[in-house]
Design an enzyme around this catalytic site. Structure first.
Site, PDB file in Angstrom:
ATOM      1  N   ASP A 281      18.570  34.602  72.579  1.00 46.38           N
ATOM      2  CA  ASP A 281      20.031  33.924  72.232  1.00 46.38           C
ATOM      3  C   ASP A 281      20.083  32.487  73.309  1.00 46.38           C
ATOM      4  OD1 ASP A 281      22.717  33.573  71.550  1.00 46.38           O
ATOM      5  OD2 ASP A 281      23.200  35.518  71.523  1.00 46.38           O
ATOM      6  N   GLU A 642      40.198  34.153  67.942  1.00 42.28           N
ATOM      7  CA  GLU A 642      39.079  35.127  68.235  1.00 42.28           C
ATOM      8  C   GLU A 642      37.731  34.814  67.529  1.00 42.28           C
ATOM      9  OE1 GLU A 642      39.185  38.465  65.648  1.00 42.28           O
ATOM     10  OE2 GLU A 642      39.830  37.612  63.860  1.00 42.28           O
TER      11      GLU A 642
END
Length: 895
Positions: A281, A642
């Protein structure tokens, strides 16, 4: 010799190859001569031999450079620059215009493997077309490649996680099945070439909190690891043959995921036999040594050596640059053997060769997909179908379907908010239709009134409008004001970085304007530079004129541009009077980011929006409601509050995650005020996560959970509300009443989490959804006994006792009460999405594979189950489905 080799690097046209190769970042050691072998270009030789031949001719520095996500060109070997980073979560993302399908959580709500596979096939069609278009222009930016970092198959174990919208929900079985369908759609079915390369992420045990993901250590039992967190990854590798896996930021049982031998060696490559490549990542390798992150080693070279030794082949570095740049030093100091670097580079080039990047385009069927597929009528129809299928009807007291003769008040901060169509990791929609627009197109504007009613939350509004010719003017040659702003378009000059604390190259407008024109709306997508017509070229613009508000108020502006009004920079809301002309200047530099290898103009639309924050939004909404026959409220939250590691700190929201699951207070107040108007009320909730809609469940007439439904939202939603489409969506997550009884967010034990273990009262259970039909279940036929190792085959009859054809989701749940260890209280082990014609019956035959009839013991091992097996087949979980909508039976499994 170099030019000759470039000409036969046959995945590229000559022009594309020579343009895409850059000397930037390539080494020039004394032994960097012409290649000694061209076996790697011989398509009659197997790919592994070709790859080994190519890698063997690289210097150490060249090999290390190929382990960055933005790998530089090696001109002498005919290897063009390539950036592995691309996204395709629910459409080709961040690469300009593309068909935008429902967000992943919405696609999960379809419970439809065939439709999921069709969507992924369309996405990979568009991805292939875009890749070759940019390739032919000599461009190798991020988001132009064929290696897609999708899907996200982490488990949405806690409703507070802001990135849960990117997943397929809370259940390992559903996630795994949908993940397989999506991966195979992305990768295609050609026996010789991958269409695109899919990536299963984030491996493993990764699902929040966002704010501490770079430093968290998640301690999990073997049972939870193998029972919940790993099954979808196993399916992705073993069943879908996924080409790549992304390791996660977090530590697992004390070790960074990208340096975990248990995960990467023992499980991924050992148990699952994975033979693709692993990437980090983005920035995860730096987390190994960052004092504010894991801080488990002292030096970048040690982190790089550790990650590669454990099996991480590619370093996504982003703004943290590439830790793998230190591998040369690690080799020099004996921290890592060069053979492990060879292994990593060979894995990476295996992917590129499988994609046909070193073969003649005529041999690769996918290379012929043209840009005509992007946003095609077929793909637009597909996203509308998916949008409708993703919506879940949660409540209906009979008000739906709506009567077309009723006057409708459309109210709510998400009614005309394009953000909620798109979710995150999205492309730019071809034909976005908001809920308001969909209803207006269906009924006619005269039958629909609109009011925002409230902010989404705090100072975040869903109804901000584009600055356009209604309020923008410029002075014409005759001295009179005419519509629009005068835009002057310039070339840009770039300067070297002087402030190394800010890694961006300063730019300034260069020379005289190349183009001067009047622009009527501050809403642009530039696929080419207006100053030289180059694809994704750089430029700068200065727009000038006056702004004349139609209403007085305090205005908040939203844009990346520099804006000044009346000579003062706009950094906060500005008070403006109706009808008064204020000089306005808007300046924007569209400059590529060399550090991140991203284009300035391909990732997003450029807009300037504003909103009058001093209006009484609720009063206008109430006035509209009183004049209407029915009120449709478009509420919920948005991907602006969000999502992934966001700089948002608001009541109920914490850096992308949530601290409660209620509607924002502003919207709860709006709903309660509208209730007093006494009109029938339908609530459409947009969110990427579960919402505690407790008051609404008790007080409104119908509720639709829309998630983030893609660019065709307005059209699909309207058809669903008026009965042209029968709802078929089912919840892929549990909707809880509150967070009472939940463990801390960073507690990864599965006790009392998700439908499999939660013991409290829920609002709407996993698997729940209503429709306009009435499908009942009868005549479940299954054996009374079964031997270990045998598949469980059965049939059941579905009866549609209505005038509406149903898209029925049949769910199979099992419980193993005789297991010697804790097991889920009920667990999904099969599902099917089938059309059942109005007034008809159909018999469904299903099989549960023998290797599914197992439990996970406390050591994480699969054990065949023996004893009584409780089987439930129907429309939902056995404890929640109505008696006529589920069939239950017990069988005995014997050794």
């Amino acid at each position: 010799m170099k030019k000759t080799l470039l000409a036969i690097a046959v995945s590229l046209s000559c022009a594309a190859c020579s343009n895409s190769v850059s000397s930037s970042g390539t080494s020039s050691p004394a032994d960097a001569t012409s290649p000694s072998s061209s076996v790697y270009l011989d398509t009659s030789v197997d790919i592994q031999t070709r790859v080994k031949d190519l890698v063997a001719q690289m210097t150490l520095e060249e090999k290390i450079g190929q382990m960055y996500n933005d790998a530089p060109a090696i001109e002498r070997l005919g290897i063009p620059a390539y950036d592995y980073w691309n996204e395709a979560l629910h459409g080709v993302a961040r690469a300009g215009k593309a068909t935008v399908f429902p967000q992943a959580i919405g696609m999960a709500a379809m419970w439809d493997k065939e439709l999921m596979h069709s969507i992924a096939t369309a996405i990979s069609d568009e991805g292939r077309a875009k890749h070759h278009f940019y390739l032919n222009e000599g461009l190798s930016y991020r988001y132009t490649g064929l290696t897609f970092w999708s899907p996200n198959i982490n488990i949405f174990r806690d409703p507070r996680w802001g990135r849960g919208q990117e997943t397929y929900g809370e259940d390992p079985y559903l996630t795994g099945e949908l993940g397989v369908a999506f991966i195979t759609g992305l990768q295609g079915d050609n026996p010789d070439y991958l269409k695109t390369a899919a990536t299963a992420k984030h491996f493993a045990v990764h699902n929040g909190p966002e704010i501490s993901r770079h430093s968290d250590n998640y301690v999990v039992s073997d049972k939870d690891l193998y029972e919940t967190y790993l099954p979808a990854f196993e399916k992705a590798v073993v069943e879908a043959d996924v080409e790549a896996v992304m390791c996660a930021y977090n530590r697992i049982n004390d070790l960074p995921a990208c340096g975990s031998d248990m995960l990467l060696k023992d499980i991924l490559r050992g148990q699952y036999k994975f033979d693709g490549h692993v990437m980090s990542d983005c920035g995860a390798i730096r987390d190994f040594y960052d004092p504010e992150a894991h801080d488990v080693v002292d030096a970048p070279a040690a982190a790089a050596a550790w990650a590669v030794t454990s099996g991480t082949d590619l370093n996504c570095g982003t703004g943290r640059l590439s830790t793998f740049a230190n591998l040369n030093f690690a080799v020099q100091k004996g921290l890592i053997d060069e053979r492990l670097i060879d292994q990593a580079v060979e894995r990476l080039f295996m992917t590129r060769f499988k994609l046909g990047m070193f073969d003649d385009a005529s041999k690769v069927e996918y290379a012929g997909i043209s840009m005509d597929v992007v946003g095609s009528s077929e793909h637009q129809a597909l996203t509308e179908k998916a949008s409708a299928a993703s919506m879940v009807l949660l409540k209906n007291n009979g008000v739906l379907p709506l009567d077309k003769n009723l006057k409708v008040a459309v109210i709510g901060p998400n009614a005309n908010n394009e953000d909620v169509l798109l979710g995150n990791y999205n492309g730019l929609p071809i034909n976005p239709v908001t809920p308001l627009e969909g209803l207006q197109q269906y009924l006619g504007k005269e039958q629909v009134t609109y009011a925002a009613g409230s902010a989404v939350i705090d100072d975040i509004y869903g109804h901000a409008e584009i600055l356009d010719s209604r309020v923008l003017f410029h002075e014409a040659d005759n001295g009179k004001l005419q519509s629009g702003l005068q835009g002057k378009y310039y070339k840009l000059a770039s300067s070297p970085i002087t402030d190394f604390t800010q890694l961006s190259f300063p730019t300034e407008l260069s020379g005289d304007p190349v183009l001067t024109r009047v622009d009527n709306a501050m809403d642009f997508y530039f696929d080419r530079s207006p100053v030289d017509d180059t694809v994704l070229g750089n430029f700068g613009v200065v727009w000038e004129g006056v702004i004349k508000p139609e209403r007085s108020g305090q205005y908040q502006f939203d844009s990346q541009a520099q804006i000044s009004i009346d000579g003062s920079a706009v950094t906060a809301p500005v008070t403006l009077k109706a009808g008064q002309a204020y000089p306005i200047k808007i300046t924007m530099h569209f400059a590529d980011d060399k550090i991140s290898n991203t284009s300035a103009i391909m990732r997003q639309q450029f807009t300037v929006r504003w909103v009058n924050t001093s209006e009484d939004l609720q009063a206008r909404a109430l006035a509209n409601a009183k004049e209407a026959d029915v009120v449709v409220v478009m509420a919920g939250i948005t991907p602006r509050i969000e999502g992934e590691e966001m700089p948002v700190k608001l009541d109920g929201f914490n850096y992308g995650d949530r601290t409660d699951i209620d509607l924002p207070d502003e919207q709860k107040a709006l709903l309660k005020a509208l209730k007093k108007a006494g009109k029938p009320m339908v609530l459409v909730n947009f969110s990427g996560s579960a919402m505690a809609l407790n008051w609404s469940n008790d007080n409104v007439d119908a509720i639709v959970q829309a998630f983030y439904p893609g660019e065709a939202t307005g059209t699909a939603l309207t058809k669903l509300l008026y009965g042209d489409i029968n709802p078929s969506g089912r919840l892929p997550v549990t909707f809880y009443r509150n967070l009472d009884g939940f463990a801390d967010f960073d507690d990864y034990a599965m006790q009392n989490r998700t439908y499999r273990y939660f013991t409290g009262e829920v609002l709407y259970p996993f698997g729940y959804g209503l429709d306009y039909s009435n499908v009942t279940y009868t005549d479940l036929q299954l054996p009374k006994t079964l031997n270990v190792g045998e598949d469980l085959s059965f049939s059941v009859t579905l009866n549609n006792n209505s005038e509406h054809t149903a898209g029925q989701v049949t769910q199979v749940y099992l419980h193993m009460p005789d297991a010697p260890v804790r097991v889920p209280q009920t667990e999904l082990k099969g599902f099917s999405h089938d059309e059942v014609k109005a007034g008809s019956s159909t018999t469904l035959n299903m099989t549960i594979a023998a290797d599914t009839l197992v439990y996970i013991d406390d050591n994480g091992a699969k054990q065949p189950y023996t004893g009584t097996l409780e089987v439930s087949v129907g429309d939902g979980q056995p404890q929640y489905a109505n008696a006529d909508k589920v069939q239950k039976a017990n069988i005995t499994i014997r050794r």
